[in-house]
Design a protein around this motif. Structure first.
Motif: not given
Length: 184
Positions: A102-119
């Motif tokens: 697999s190949m990822l181009g420049p500046n690819v971002q992978i996010y796993c975290a989801q922050h809580h919607k309650d402020k």
């Protein structure tokens, strides 16, 4: 017996990212990333020693161009012959698996975290982590963003700048924001 924030994170439950143990792990990753990003290129080396030691696992002949950034590193597993171009970021609060070739181009971002919607809970550092999986022979175009919980099937292509919000089937090409499949 109560579970640690790290255990909650690893089990896919809500956890506090402001925890001391998690901060220490992120610091360990920053040190390894710093060494990687300052490491002189070596044509005979496939993965810098600092990242090879940090990652959960890696196959042969992987190459990660500098600069690179990850949150923990300990949740990243690379298959054989994986290539990450310059500027890639992997926020691996959950397992991130990238398949063979697999190949990822420049500046690819992978996010796993989801922050809580309650402020109020978000302000206390509450988040939840969802794994991201890329199959074998996947090509991710430059600047694409892969969001938490997404799986991308073998041989799929993600166009440059796409924001992938849901799973991509094997062999499918997706583009846009949010990413949508192109007709076959």
């Amino acid at each position: 017996m109560s579970r640690s924030e790290r255990q909650k994170m690893q089990e896919g439950d809500w956890y506090c990212c402001l925890d001391g143990e998690l901060s220490a792990l992120r610091h360990q990753a920053r040190l390894a990333v710093h060494h990687h990003n300052q490491h002189p290129p070596d044509p005979g080396e496939s993965l810098s020693p600092s990242l090879a030691a940090l990652f959960a696992g890696h196959g042969q002949n992987c190459l990660i161009e500098a600069p690179f950034h990850c949150a923990y590193g300990i949740n990243i597993t690379l298959g054989h012959q994986v290539y990450l171009n310059a500027g890639c970021t992997i926020l691996d609060t959950a397992p991130v698996r990238i398949g063979d070739r697999s190949m990822l181009g420049p500046n690819v971002q992978i996010y796993c975290a989801q922050h809580h919607k309650d402020k109020a809970l978000r302000a206390k550092g509450l988040e939840i982590a969802h794994p991201v999986t890329l199959g074998s022979d996947v090509w991710i175009g430059g600047g694409a963003i892969i969001l938490p919980g997404v799986s991308i099937g073998d041989g799929a292509i993600v166009g440059a700048g796409a924001v992938v919000t849901r799973d991509v089937e094997a062999g499918v090409t997706v583009v846009g924001n949010p990413a949508r499949a192109l007709p076959r």
